[in-house]
Structure formats: C-alpha cells, structure tokens
Design an enzyme around this catalytic site. Structure first.
Site, PDB file in Angstrom:
ATOM      1  N   HIS A   1       0.885  -1.167   0.000  1.00 42.08           N
ATOM      2  CA  HIS A   1       0.000   0.000   0.000  1.00 42.08           C
ATOM      3  C   HIS A   1       0.926   1.221   0.000  1.00 42.08           C
ATOM      4  CE1 HIS A   1      -2.484  -2.890   2.403  1.00 42.08           C
ATOM      5  NE2 HIS A   1      -3.511  -2.344   1.797  1.00 42.08           N
TER       6      HIS A   1
ATOM      7  N   ASP B   1       2.175   1.963   3.408  1.00 39.63           N
ATOM      8  CA  ASP B   1       3.103   1.023   4.056  1.00 39.63           C
ATOM      9  C   ASP B   1       4.535   1.481   3.841  1.00 39.63           C
ATOM     10  OD1 ASP B   1       0.874  -0.640   4.257  1.00 39.63           O
ATOM     11  OD2 ASP B   1       1.436  -1.818   2.496  1.00 39.63           O
TER      12      ASP B   1
HETATM   13  C1  XLS Z   1      -7.629  -6.706   4.170  1.00 36.90           C
HETATM   14  C2  XLS Z   1      -7.138  -6.907   2.818  1.00 36.90           C
HETATM   15  C3  XLS Z   1      -5.985  -5.999   2.416  1.00 36.90           C
HETATM   16  C4  XLS Z   1      -5.797  -6.002   0.937  1.00 36.90           C
HETATM   17  C5  XLS Z   1      -4.982  -4.873   0.420  1.00 36.90           C
HETATM   18  O1  XLS Z   1      -8.353  -7.511   4.729  1.00 36.90           O
HETATM   19  O2  XLS Z   1      -6.809  -8.253   2.654  1.00 36.90           O
HETATM   20  O3  XLS Z   1      -4.828  -6.362   3.092  1.00 36.90           O
HETATM   21  O4  XLS Z   1      -5.232  -7.202   0.501  1.00 36.90           O
HETATM   22  O5  XLS Z   1      -5.550  -3.660   0.704  1.00 36.90           O
END
Ligand code: XLS
Ligand code: NI
Ligand code: NI
Length: 437
Positions: free
Chosen positions: A100, A103
């Site tokens: 993200h 992140d």
């Molecule tokens: C959350 C999601 C997230 C997505 C990316 O539950 O799995 O991590 O994979 O935003």
C-alpha cells in the site's frame, strides 16, 4: 549492512531435509506441467504485514522485535525499511512484493507533502528492484487507515473525501506504473456500511462505480498496462462490505459496465468469512474468466475474523492449485502472502519460517494437483458425469436448438428421464487423499 545476519539465502534441500531454514518442496527451477515452479507460483511478500505489523491487537500493543526500527515514522526510517525488506526478500527468494502507498512512506501534513514523501521512497524501491531483480506484483492505496476515511473513501457521504481518495489512487497508479507493477488492487477498505438507517446504499454504490470508471480512464490516460483487480471481502471493518464475495463483485462489475476492465484478487480468509470455501471462490471467479490473482492465507475455524495466518494446509493449497492449473495459471497475477506471523512469534527469524512454510505448502499443492491432473482421476469422472449433455437432447439444449415445447414433446415420448447415477463424493475424496503425500 545485514539486517538478518543469522540467515543465508534459503535453499531447496528436498523433502528429506530437517533444516527448518530450507525449502523441502519449493524448488524454483523444477518444471511442473511445462513451467517452472517460479513461473507457476509467482510468490509475493506483502509489505504491510511483513514490514509494518508489530503484532498489536485490541488488548495490547505490538511486541515484535525489529532491531532496525528506530521508533519513528520518518522518511529516513521508511528508506531504511526498504533495504531491510529487500534483504529479506532476496534471502527468501521471493520474486515479487506488494504494497500500500502508506506502508512504504509516511503521510505528511497535506497531500503535497505526502506525495513528496512517497516519491523519495519510490526512488529507493526502484533502486532495490534493479539491484535484486525483485518485481512489484501490485500496488494499492490505503483508503482506510486515516481518520478522514471514517465513512469510507469512494462511498463516503463527504464528497471531499471522494476527491482525496481519487487523488491518492491517481498518485498510487503513477507510482505503480513507475515501478513496473504488473497489477493494481482495489480492496474496499471501508466501502460498506454499519447501519442502513444512516446510509443511502444506492448512492454509495453509484459512487463506487464512478470511482472505478475514473480509475479506468486515468489508467488509459497514463498508459498503465497492469491488470486492475478487485479484492472481495464480506465484512470487517464494516458490518457489510459492498465487495462481499466473488459473485457480488461479478454482478457489480456487470451492472456498472466495468467487467472488461477488472479481474479479481481472491483471498482465502475473506472467502471463509463470506461462508464459502476458497475453492468455491476461485472456481466461481475462474468460471467467469475473472480469476486474476490470490491473497494466500488462512483463517481459524474457531475465530470469526480475518486472522491472516500463513497457509500450511495441503488440502487447501491442492484445491487452490487445481483451479489455478485448470485455467492455465495466474499471470500477470500471482500468490501474495497477505499473512502475518502471530503476536507470539515476535522474532525476525519467524518471518522466514512463516514464508518458507507458505511457499512449501503451495509448492506441494502444485505438485499434488499436477499429479491428480496427469492421472485425470477427477476430470475423467466429471466428463463422464455430464455425458448426457454431449449428444442427443442435452447437446440440443446447450446449442439452443430446442424450447419448452420440444422438451415437453421429448419427455412425453420418452415417459421418464434416464436413471440418475451416484455422485461418488466419498470415493473421490479417498482418491484425492491418495495423492496427499
Ligand atoms: C484486508 C485486505 C488488504 C488487501 C490490500 O483484509 O486483505 O490487506 O489485501 O488492501
Ligand atoms: Ni488481502
Ligand atoms: Ni484480508
């Protein structure tokens, strides 16, 4: 500088190896069904869990030991963390990663500052990608952590928040393109509702579709060639997420004329939260030609939330690989470990054990699924089971040659249908167990 001095490059040592820091099944150059394991599995490390999760839960703060962290959320720390991440991925042998925007780089005081922070870190990501050959499987924008997204992003009641989210995705698309990302994921973080008394559902769904159309337009404008993916999830954080499950997303994409621009990124723990098996979700997406990528993890049967554990169950990975091989692979998608070590596994070395286990479980699932396919033990049965559709009346129905009147005439003449045959579920389950070694 070595951040994991106790670990060398993880090697394939074969099924008999007792070395916990080795692969027993993932042998990247081994060829299965004409492709190497590396090409089949396209593993990705996820930045949010592996680099940013400190193990906090509602009852206590994180307690992970990460000696490289200096306790700040500065750009310098973010850059240092990139070096750590790439050392980790290089030693592990992961060909891809996912992130993200938030992140990898911290937010600034406003959008301009935030974008500038991201640019500084992206430079280093690019440098590390070039140094190691590790590639970006997908990027995504975090449209759920900051308090501005309290009511959602594209589905917020506040139009300014929609605008901010659009600007954030625009930037994240540019960055993903810059880094050669092969896909771009939309997970509807807070796109859903808690209570219908305060929610205009129709308006929110229309806004979500508008947002996706704008993203498609911008993708074309900048010439980003990656695949767009939507990741379904039924609940958490909201009581009802709009991208509930694969079937709901397929229907949404069709209603809003978006289906040609998207595929799905299917996550195991989201499937089970929706009351489905992962195999069901994969098969449903694949049947529509929309299975693009997977977020590999698992939930806990006894816990009703998204625990994001590393996958270890060979039955699960075999089922996944049967569907994936059945559609000829996932590329440009891959297998992203959207999974985190438990709070109790707080040492850096646990990150290696976790990923090695997940990669080995999928490699083993791949080999088992390939053997089941080579022996045709399931496919021959299925072909036989549907043989009434290959000729005669079945074929005429499939070809659209008969209507209700002809079908009535057919049955009036025949009197009764041909006898049904057993589905032999237990026999097939026993056969699958024969391969699970
Ligand atoms: C959350 C999601 C997230 C997505 C990316 O539950 O799995 O991590 O994979 O935003
Ligand atoms: Ni996910
Ligand atoms: Ni999840």
């Amino acid at each position: 500088m070595a951040f994991f001095p106790e670990v060398d490059k993880i090697k394939y040592e074969g099924p008999e190896s007792k070395n916990p820091l080795s692969f027993r099944h993932y042998n990247p150059d081994e060829v299965v069904e004409g492709k190497t394991m590396r090409e089949h599995l396209r593993f990705a490390v996820c930045y949010w869990h592996t680099m940013r999760n400190m193990g906090g839960d509602p009852f206590g703060p994180g307690c992970a030991i990460r000696p490289w962290e200096d306790g700040t959320d500065s750009v310098d720390m973010a850059i240092k963390r990139v070096r750590v991440a790439f050392e980790f991925m290089e030693k592990l042998g992961s060909p891809f990663y996912c992130f993200h925007d938030r992140d990898v780089a911290p937010e600034g005081a406003n959008l301009k500052e935030t974008n500038a922070n991201l640019d500084k870190v992206v430079k280093v990501l690019k440098e590390e990608q070039q140094r190691t050959g590790i590639r970006l499987l997908w990027g995504t924008a975090n449209l759920f952590s900051n308090p501005r997204y309290v009511h959602g992003a594209a589905t917020s009641c506040n139009a300014d928040v929609f605008a901010y989210a659009a600007a954030q995705v625009k930037k994240c698309l540019e960055v993903t393109k810059e880094l050669g990302g092969q896909n771009y994921v939309f997970w509807g973080g807070r796109e859903g509702y808690m209570n219908l008394f305060n929610t205009d559902m129709k308006r929110e769904l229309d806004h979500l579709a508008r947002f996706f159309h704008l993203a498609v337009e911008y993708k074309k404008k900048i010439g980003f060639e990656g695949q767009f993916l939507i990741e379904p999830k039924p609940k958490e954080p909201t009581k009802h997420q709009y991208d509930y499950d694969v079937a709901a997303v397929v229907a949404f994409l069709r209603s809003y004329d978006l289906v040609e621009h998207f595929k799905l990124n299917v996550e195991t723990n989201h499937a089970t939260l929706a009351g489905h098996t992962m195999m069901h979700e994969l098969a449903y997406a694949s049947a529509h030609g929309l299975l693009g990528s997977i977020d590999a993890n698992r939930g806990d049967l006894l816990l009703g939330w998204d625990t994001d554990q590393f996958p270890t169950d060979l039955y699960l990975t075999t089922e996944c690989m049967l569907v994936i091989l059945g559609q000829g692979g996932l590329a440009p998608g891959g297998i992203n470990f959207d999974a985190k070590v438990r709070r109790e596994s707080f040492e850096p070395i646990d990150l290696f054990h976790a990923h090695i286990g997940g990669m080995d479980a999928f490699a083993q699932g791949l080999k088992i699924a390939a053997k089941i396919r080579a022996d045709k033990v399931l496919s021959d049965f299925v072909t036989q089971r549907y043989r009434s559709w290959d000729t005669g009346i079945g074929q005429q129905i499939e070809q659209g040659k008969v209507g209700f009147e002809e079908l009535e005439q057919y049955m009036l003449e025949k009197g009764n249908p041909d006898a049904n045959v057993s589905g032999r579920q237990e026999m097939l389950e026993n056969i699958v167990n024969r391969y699970l070694r």
